[in-house]
Design an enzyme around this catalytic site. Structure first.
Site, PDB file in Angstrom:
ATOM      1  N   ASN A  32       1.135  -1.375  -0.188  1.00  0.00           N
ATOM      2  CA  ASN A  32      -0.137   0.037   0.136  1.00  0.00           C
ATOM      3  C   ASN A  32       1.131   0.738   0.670  1.00  0.00           C
ATOM      4  O   ASN A  32       1.897   1.486   0.831  1.00  0.00           O
ATOM      5  CB  ASN A  32      -0.629  -0.710   1.241  1.00  0.00           C
ATOM      6  CG  ASN A  32      -1.683   0.970   0.833  1.00  0.00           C
ATOM      7  OD1 ASN A  32      -1.491   2.394   0.229  1.00  0.00           O
ATOM      8  ND2 ASN A  32      -2.561   1.595   2.350  1.00  0.00           N
ATOM      9  N   LYS A  34       0.342   4.279  -0.212  1.00  0.00           N
ATOM     10  CA  LYS A  34      -0.469   5.494  -0.019  1.00  0.00           C
ATOM     11  C   LYS A  34      -0.027   6.543  -1.009  1.00  0.00           C
ATOM     12  O   LYS A  34      -0.004   6.702  -1.902  1.00  0.00           O
ATOM     13  CB  LYS A  34      -0.113   6.051   1.831  1.00  0.00           C
ATOM     14  CG  LYS A  34      -0.299   4.421   2.156  1.00  0.00           C
ATOM     15  CD  LYS A  34      -0.056   4.501   3.651  1.00  0.00           C
ATOM     16  CE  LYS A  34       0.465   3.568   5.081  1.00  0.00           C
ATOM     17  NZ  LYS A  34       0.002   3.561   5.959  1.00  0.00           N
ATOM     18  N   HIS A 117      -9.285   0.989   4.459  1.00  0.00           N
ATOM     19  CA  HIS A 117      -8.553   1.367   5.269  1.00  0.00           C
ATOM     20  C   HIS A 117      -8.513   2.428   6.292  1.00  0.00           C
ATOM     21  O   HIS A 117      -9.294   2.951   6.042  1.00  0.00           O
ATOM     22  CB  HIS A 117      -7.064   1.858   4.468  1.00  0.00           C
ATOM     23  CG  HIS A 117      -5.887   2.211   4.682  1.00  0.00           C
ATOM     24  ND1 HIS A 117      -5.335   3.090   6.299  1.00  0.00           N
ATOM     25  CD2 HIS A 117      -4.919   1.249   4.839  1.00  0.00           C
ATOM     26  CE1 HIS A 117      -4.195   2.630   6.669  1.00  0.00           C
ATOM     27  NE2 HIS A 117      -4.123   1.587   5.781  1.00  0.00           N
ATOM     28  N   GLU A 119      -6.712   4.943   7.581  1.00  0.00           N
ATOM     29  CA  GLU A 119      -7.028   6.049   7.379  1.00  0.00           C
ATOM     30  C   GLU A 119      -8.052   7.245   6.667  1.00  0.00           C
ATOM     31  O   GLU A 119      -8.377   7.779   6.805  1.00  0.00           O
ATOM     32  CB  GLU A 119      -5.569   6.725   6.202  1.00  0.00           C
ATOM     33  CG  GLU A 119      -3.979   6.113   6.882  1.00  0.00           C
ATOM     34  CD  GLU A 119      -2.854   5.895   6.250  1.00  0.00           C
ATOM     35  OE1 GLU A 119      -3.352   5.797   5.456  1.00  0.00           O
ATOM     36  OE2 GLU A 119      -2.111   5.436   7.378  1.00  0.00           O
ATOM     37  N   GLU A 188      -5.583  -4.775  10.281  1.00  0.00           N
ATOM     38  CA  GLU A 188      -4.810  -4.153  10.735  1.00  0.00           C
ATOM     39  C   GLU A 188      -5.105  -3.022  11.910  1.00  0.00           C
ATOM     40  O   GLU A 188      -5.654  -1.878  11.885  1.00  0.00           O
ATOM     41  CB  GLU A 188      -4.341  -2.815   9.840  1.00  0.00           C
ATOM     42  CG  GLU A 188      -4.192  -4.059   8.388  1.00  0.00           C
ATOM     43  CD  GLU A 188      -3.794  -3.212   7.429  1.00  0.00           C
ATOM     44  OE1 GLU A 188      -2.497  -2.676   6.695  1.00  0.00           O
ATOM     45  OE2 GLU A 188      -4.741  -1.565   6.513  1.00  0.00           O
ATOM     46  N   GLY A 194       2.095   1.756  10.233  1.00  0.00           N
ATOM     47  CA  GLY A 194       3.033   3.576  10.842  1.00  0.00           C
ATOM     48  C   GLY A 194       4.084   3.507  12.029  1.00  0.00           C
ATOM     49  O   GLY A 194       4.621   4.510  12.244  1.00  0.00           O
ATOM     50  N   SER A 233       3.264  -2.549  10.201  1.00  0.00           N
ATOM     51  CA  SER A 233       4.466  -2.196  10.713  1.00  0.00           C
ATOM     52  C   SER A 233       5.240  -3.584  10.382  1.00  0.00           C
ATOM     53  O   SER A 233       6.624  -3.720  10.804  1.00  0.00           O
ATOM     54  CB  SER A 233       4.647  -1.770  12.335  1.00  0.00           C
ATOM     55  OG  SER A 233       4.521  -0.623  12.475  1.00  0.00           O
TER      56      SER A 233
HETATM   57  C1  PEP Z   1      -0.945   0.356   6.021  1.00  0.00           C
HETATM   58  O1  PEP Z   1      -1.319   1.434   5.800  1.00  0.00           O
HETATM   59  O2  PEP Z   1      -1.695  -0.436   5.592  1.00  0.00           O
HETATM   60  C2  PEP Z   1       0.396  -0.754   6.444  1.00  0.00           C
HETATM   61  C3  PEP Z   1       0.252  -1.194   6.717  1.00  0.00           C
HETATM   62  O3  PEP Z   1       1.347   0.629   7.044  1.00  0.00           O
HETATM   63  P1  PEP Z   1       3.332   0.336   7.520  1.00  0.00           P
HETATM   64  O4  PEP Z   1       3.789  -0.851   7.228  1.00  0.00           O
HETATM   65  O5  PEP Z   1       3.924   1.831   7.351  1.00  0.00           O
HETATM   66  O6  PEP Z   1       2.571   0.177   9.630  1.00  0.00           O
END
Ligand code: PEP
Length: 275
Positions: A32, A34, A117, A119, A188, A194, A233
Site C-alpha cells: 500500500n 498511500k 483502510h 486512514e 490492521e 506506521g 509495521s
Molecule cells: C498500511 O497502511 O496498510 C500499513 C500496514 O502501513 P505500515 O506497514 O507502514 O504500518
C-alpha cells in the site's frame, strides 16, 4: 527378512516425500503506497520487481495512487504481479466530483481494491456502512475487495476489539451476504500502522483466529478459503515470524513497500528456498 531399521527408514522416506509434495502455502503480499511515489519512481519500482523471480505461491499486489494505475496497466499487462486501487466510490457513476468508480478501475485493469483502510475511516469519515457499499461496488465489477478492519489502542486495551472487528465485518456482510467469501480481509490494528509497534504473535494469532471463525460462521466458507492478511509495521525483520502464525495468509505493507529492494527482500524471505 527385512530389518526393523529398514522398515523405519522406508516409512520415514514415505512420510518425507508426502510432506515435500504437499502444496506450498500461498501468501498474498500487498503493497500500500498511500500518497507516495512519483511517476518516475513508479516505473523504476515496476522494472525492478519484474526482474524478480516470484514463485506462484506469493501473490503480489501493489496499490499505487490512482494517477499511476495506467503505468501499471501498461507495464504489467501480461505479468503475474497484480495491482489495485486504494479506494473506490460507493456510487456507480454521476455527479460525484473527485470520485473514481469501480467501472473505471476495471477499465484500468485493477484486480483488487482496498476498502476501509483505517486512514480512510479516520480522516475521511468512512463509516462501516460506507465501507460496505464500496466493497459491494468493487464486487459488481469483479474486483476483489481487500476489506481493512482493525481496532484502536484504546479499544484493544479496553478489551473491546472483538466487538469492534465484528461491527466492521457485520456491516459488510449485511451489504453483500455470502459474497463476503470473495473478499480478502486485512486485519490492521490502528495502533500498529506506521508506528513500528506490532502486536505479539500470540495476539495476532488469537485475532486472526477470531476473524477466521467469524467468517466461517457467516459464510460457511471452508477452512482454507478464508484469506486474512496482517498489516501494521511489517518489515524484513518481522515478516517471517508473522508468516508462521496460523490464519495469517499474507500481508498488507505500507512503509516497507516503498523501496523496491525492501519489498523484494520481504518476498525473498517468504520464499521456501529463502533466496
Ligand atoms: C498500511 O497502511 O496498510 C500499513 C500496514 O502501513 P505500515 O506497514 O507502514 O504500518
Amino acid at each position: 527378512m527385512v530389518e526393523k531399521r529398514e522398515i523405519e527408514s522406508l516409512v520415514r522416506k514415505h512420510i518425507e516425500s508426502k510432506f515435500s509434495s504437499r502444496k506450498q502455502k500461498e501468501y498474498i503480499v500487498a503493497a500500500n503506497w498511500k500518497m507516495n511515489m512519483s511517476a518516475k519512481e513508479t516505473r523504476r519500482f515496476i522494472e525492478k520487481v519484474k526482474e524478480e523471480k516470484i514463485p506462484d505461491y506469493l501473490k503480489t499486489v501493489i496499490f499505487p495512487p490512482y494517477p499511476y494505475l495506467p503505468i501499471f496497466q501498461e507495464m504489467l499487462r501480461y505479468d503475474k504481479i497484480t495491482y489495485g486501487a486504494q479506494d473506490v466510490a460507493k456510487e456507480e457513476k454521476g455527479a460525484y466530483t473527485g470520485e473514481v468508480s469501480a467501472a473505471m478501475l476495471a477499465d484500468l485493469g485493477c484486480s483488487y481494491v482496498l476498502a476501509g483502510h483505517s486512514e480512510r475511516r479516520n480522516y475521511y469519515g468512512e463509516t462501516p456502512e460506507i465501507v460496505a457499499r464500496k466493497t459491494a461496488a468493487a464486487l459488481r465489477y469483479h474486483i476483489r475487495p481487500v476489506v481493512c478492519i482493525g481496532e484502536t489502542l484504546e479499544e484493544r486495551q479496553g478489551n473491546r476489539y472483538h466487538e469492534v472487528l465484528k461491527v466492521q465485518l457485520d456491516a459488510v456482510r449485511q451489504e453483500i451476504g455470502d459474497a463476503l467469501s470473495d473478499c480478502i480481509i486485512a486485519y490492521e490494528p490502528v495502533w500498529a500502522i506506521g508506528t513500528g509497534v506490532i502486536p505479539g504473535l500470540d495476539q495476532i494469532g488469537e485475532t486472526h483466529r477470531f476473524i477466521h471463525e467469524l467468517l466461517v460462521s457467516y459464510t460457511g466458507i471452508s477452512e482454507r478459503a478464508s484469506r486474512i492478511l496482517y498489516g501494521g509495521s511489517v518489515n524484513e525483520k518481522n515478516v517471517k515470524d508473522i508468516a508462521s502464525v496460523q490464519f495469517v495468509d499474507g500481508f498488507l505493507i505500507g512503509g516497507a513497500s516503498l523501496k523496491a529492494e525492501n519489498f523484494m527482500n520481504i518476498l525473498r524471505l517468504l520464499r521456501v528456498d529463502g533466496s
